[in-house]
Scaffold this active site. Structure first.
Site, PDB file in Angstrom:
ATOM      1  N   THR A 119       0.823  -1.212   0.000  1.00  0.00           N
ATOM      2  CA  THR A 119       0.000   0.000   0.000  1.00  0.00           C
ATOM      3  C   THR A 119       0.854   1.257   0.000  1.00  0.00           C
ATOM      4  O   THR A 119       1.974   1.258   0.543  1.00  0.00           O
ATOM      5  CB  THR A 119      -0.900   0.000   1.261  1.00  0.00           C
ATOM      6  OG1 THR A 119      -1.469   1.306   1.418  1.00  0.00           O
ATOM      7  CG2 THR A 119      -0.132  -0.324   2.527  1.00  0.00           C
ATOM      8  N   TYR A 143      -1.561   0.125  10.270  1.00  0.00           N
ATOM      9  CA  TYR A 143      -1.875  -0.566   9.010  1.00  0.00           C
ATOM     10  C   TYR A 143      -0.677  -0.491   8.059  1.00  0.00           C
ATOM     11  O   TYR A 143      -0.208  -1.519   7.548  1.00  0.00           O
ATOM     12  CB  TYR A 143      -3.121   0.068   8.368  1.00  0.00           C
ATOM     13  CG  TYR A 143      -3.350  -0.381   6.940  1.00  0.00           C
ATOM     14  CD1 TYR A 143      -3.672  -1.704   6.655  1.00  0.00           C
ATOM     15  CD2 TYR A 143      -3.216   0.517   5.875  1.00  0.00           C
ATOM     16  CE1 TYR A 143      -3.861  -2.120   5.344  1.00  0.00           C
ATOM     17  CE2 TYR A 143      -3.403   0.106   4.568  1.00  0.00           C
ATOM     18  CZ  TYR A 143      -3.722  -1.209   4.305  1.00  0.00           C
ATOM     19  OH  TYR A 143      -3.902  -1.626   3.004  1.00  0.00           O
TER      20      TYR A 143
HETATM   21  N1  LIG Z   1      -8.772  -1.111  -1.113  1.00  0.00           N
HETATM   22  C1  LIG Z   1      -7.701  -0.327  -1.237  1.00  0.00           C
HETATM   23  O1  LIG Z   1      -7.811   0.842  -1.638  1.00  0.00           O
HETATM   24  C2  LIG Z   1      -6.317  -0.864  -0.917  1.00  0.00           C
HETATM   25  C3  LIG Z   1      -5.232   0.015  -1.025  1.00  0.00           C
HETATM   26  C4  LIG Z   1      -3.959  -0.463  -0.744  1.00  0.00           C
HETATM   27  C5  LIG Z   1      -3.768  -1.794  -0.402  1.00  0.00           C
HETATM   28  N2  LIG Z   1      -4.834  -2.626  -0.284  1.00  0.00           N
HETATM   29  C6  LIG Z   1      -4.591  -4.031   0.089  1.00  0.00           C
HETATM   30  O2  LIG Z   1      -5.234  -4.877  -0.831  1.00  0.00           O
HETATM   31  C7  LIG Z   1      -5.644  -6.083  -0.198  1.00  0.00           C
HETATM   32  C8  LIG Z   1      -7.103  -6.340  -0.499  1.00  0.00           C
HETATM   33  O3  LIG Z   1      -7.877  -5.240  -0.014  1.00  0.00           O
HETATM   34  P1  LIG Z   1      -9.441  -5.153  -0.226  1.00  0.00           P
HETATM   35  O4  LIG Z   1      -9.791  -3.728  -0.333  1.00  0.00           O
HETATM   36  O5  LIG Z   1      -9.837  -6.106  -1.293  1.00  0.00           O
HETATM   37  O6  LIG Z   1      -9.953  -5.668   1.206  1.00  0.00           O
HETATM   38  P2  LIG Z   1     -11.150  -6.661   1.559  1.00  0.00           P
HETATM   39  O7  LIG Z   1     -11.385  -6.525   3.031  1.00  0.00           O
HETATM   40  O8  LIG Z   1     -12.300  -6.456   0.637  1.00  0.00           O
HETATM   41  O9  LIG Z   1     -10.516  -8.096   1.244  1.00  0.00           O
HETATM   42  C9  LIG Z   1      -9.672  -8.766   2.143  1.00  0.00           C
HETATM   43  C10 LIG Z   1     -10.152 -10.209   2.204  1.00  0.00           C
HETATM   44  O10 LIG Z   1      -9.265 -10.946   3.037  1.00  0.00           O
HETATM   45  C11 LIG Z   1     -10.030 -11.792   3.889  1.00  0.00           C
HETATM   46  N3  LIG Z   1      -9.189 -12.020   5.078  1.00  0.00           N
HETATM   47  C12 LIG Z   1      -8.762 -11.110   5.982  1.00  0.00           C
HETATM   48  N4  LIG Z   1      -7.947 -11.699   6.861  1.00  0.00           N
HETATM   49  C13 LIG Z   1      -7.858 -13.012   6.517  1.00  0.00           C
HETATM   50  C14 LIG Z   1      -7.140 -14.124   7.029  1.00  0.00           C
HETATM   51  N5  LIG Z   1      -6.354 -14.029   8.102  1.00  0.00           N
HETATM   52  N6  LIG Z   1      -7.266 -15.310   6.391  1.00  0.00           N
HETATM   53  C15 LIG Z   1      -8.049 -15.442   5.297  1.00  0.00           C
HETATM   54  N7  LIG Z   1      -8.744 -14.422   4.764  1.00  0.00           N
HETATM   55  C16 LIG Z   1      -8.638 -13.223   5.368  1.00  0.00           C
HETATM   56  C17 LIG Z   1     -11.315 -11.046   4.149  1.00  0.00           C
HETATM   57  O11 LIG Z   1     -12.377 -11.888   4.500  1.00  0.00           O
HETATM   58  C18 LIG Z   1     -11.545 -10.362   2.806  1.00  0.00           C
HETATM   59  O12 LIG Z   1     -12.317 -11.170   1.937  1.00  0.00           O
HETATM   60  C19 LIG Z   1      -5.341  -5.909   1.296  1.00  0.00           C
HETATM   61  O13 LIG Z   1      -4.143  -6.585   1.585  1.00  0.00           O
HETATM   62  C20 LIG Z   1      -5.162  -4.404   1.429  1.00  0.00           C
HETATM   63  O14 LIG Z   1      -4.292  -4.079   2.494  1.00  0.00           O
HETATM   64  C21 LIG Z   1      -6.115  -2.189  -0.521  1.00  0.00           C
END
Ligand SMILES: NC(=O)c1ccc[n+]([C@@H]2O[C@H](COP(=O)([O-])OP(=O)(O)OC[C@H]3O[C@@H](n4cnc5c(N)ncnc54)[C@H](O)[C@@H]3O)[C@@H](O)[C@H]2O)c1
Length: 331
Positions: A119, A143
């Site tokens: 991120t 985070y």
């Molecule tokens: N959305 C954004 O703008 C953004 C920006 C930068 C980085 N990210 C990164 O992208 C990735 C995905 O983000 P997102 O927005 O799709 O989030 P999200 O919450 O929609 O998806 C994360 C998924 O991981 C699952 N999860 C969480 N912990 C778990 C575990 N211990 N074991 C198994 N499953 C688990 C959750 O149930 C969920 O389905 C994350 O790593 C996040 O840090 C997202």
């Protein structure tokens, strides 16, 4: 011989589900591991889903053996910045410690390629509001720190084993699948475009601007918004790069230019044809005035070619998704 599979952790979440669709569309074998703590079974469609935790070695190793996994794309994490401030150990546990356990399973399971969701939060508040990959990392919340620690583990594991990785540092992800199959269903989302679209469909009474006195062209915060489908494509490009023998690397994923909060809200008004009820609030602590990617390296190293770099397109898909979700909510 059975072809190898890609294990997508967090594939029932927002970004992972879009990546799964693109992987499947080009014929890759995929298995999703998600504990459904924040994801949705509906998001996985007909891709094989194992409900479990990435930190659970027995489950992960079984999946790896059963599906002949040679690549892991690791999305599973908790992602809400304010929650990470109030409950830091939850974030170090689920994001950092679980990634450590997953890496151990990868080494035991003979995984070759690892694509990691990092991120822009690893940069904290960079000078001039622009971050290149070699800009010093200085996260300002648990985070961002939890993700940076995972990057460090990956660097060291790649240095000491045959596993190779690409860590992708996403900027502000928004929009949804242009065919309307999946999108962000996260309850209590905090990201501006989703929040504004929820306001348009009547889920929220208003939308707030936090800070209108920044030293930016119109006084509101500037961010690099990237369409989730372009972001998803970057993962496929990263996979091709690793399969082609590319060295481990860290790459920004953004368009390299930003929009202010006011510009985003104007786009939402344009696309929806509705006037928004906008409330101006004080700045939120820890919000940088601007955060935009230097994004040349990913184009150069992966040959990544974004196709949806247009704010109204991002908003249009985000709004279409909100309308669909209202008609048929996910639970
Ligand atoms: N959305 C954004 O703008 C953004 C920006 C930068 C980085 N990210 C990164 O992208 C990735 C995905 O983000 P997102 O927005 O799709 O989030 P999200 O919450 O929609 O998806 C994360 C998924 O991981 C699952 N999860 C969480 N912990 C778990 C575990 N211990 N074991 C198994 N499953 C688990 C959750 O149930 C969920 O389905 C994350 O790593 C996040 O840090 C997202």
């Amino acid at each position: 011989m059975k072809p190898s599979s890609i294990l997508v952790t967090g594939g029932a979440g927002y970004i992972g589900s879009h990546v799964v669709l693109q992987l499947r569309a080009r014929g890759e074998r995929v298995v999703v591991l998600d504990d459904l703590s924040r994801g949705f079974r509906q998001a996985v469609l007909d891709t094989p889903l194992v409900v479990g935790q990435v930190g659970d070695r027995e489950t992960v190793l079984n999946v790896m053996r059963e599906h002949d996994v040679d690549t892991v794309m690791h999305f599973a994490a908790f992602t809400i910045v304010p929650e990470s401030v109030s409950e830091p150990l939850k974030y170090y546990g689920n994001n950092t410690c679980s990634t450590r356990a997953l890496l151990e399973s990868c080494l035991e399971g003979g995984v070759k390629n690892f694509v990691f969701s990092s991120t822009a939060a690893v940069y904290g508040i960079p000078a001039e509001g622009v971050a290149a990959e070699d800009t010093p990392t200085a996260p300002i919340n648990p985070y961002g720190t939890s993700k940076l620690m995972s990057e460090w583990m990956l660097r060291d594991v790649s240095g000491a084993s045959t596993l190779k990785h690409v860590a992708l540092r996403y900027f502000n992800v928004a929009g949804s699948d242009s065919q309307g199959r999946v999108g962000q269903a996260t309850p209590k989302a905090t990201l501006l475009i989703k929040v504004a679209c929820e306001h348009v469909i009547g889920k929220r009474p208003q939308v707030a601007i936090y800070g209108s006195d920044y030293a930016t062209p119109d006084g509101t915060g500037v961010r690099d918004y990237i369409h989730v489908e372009d972001l998803a494509t970057a993962h496929l490009d990263a996979l091709d790069y690793l399969r082609g023998g590319g060295a481990s690397t860290v790459l920004n994923v953004g368009y390299g230019h930003g929009y202010s909060v006011r510009e985003v809200l104007q786009s939402v008004e344009r696309v929806s044809g509705q006037r928004l009820n906008i409330r101006e609030e004080p700045r939120r602590p820890g919000d940088p005035p601007a955060l935009v990617a230097r994004a040349e390296r990913i184009r150069r190293e992966l040959g990544w070619k974004p196709r949806l770099d247009d704010l109204d397109t991002i908003v249009r898909t985000a709004l279409a998704w909100e309308e669909r979700l209202q008609r048929a909510p996910w639970s």
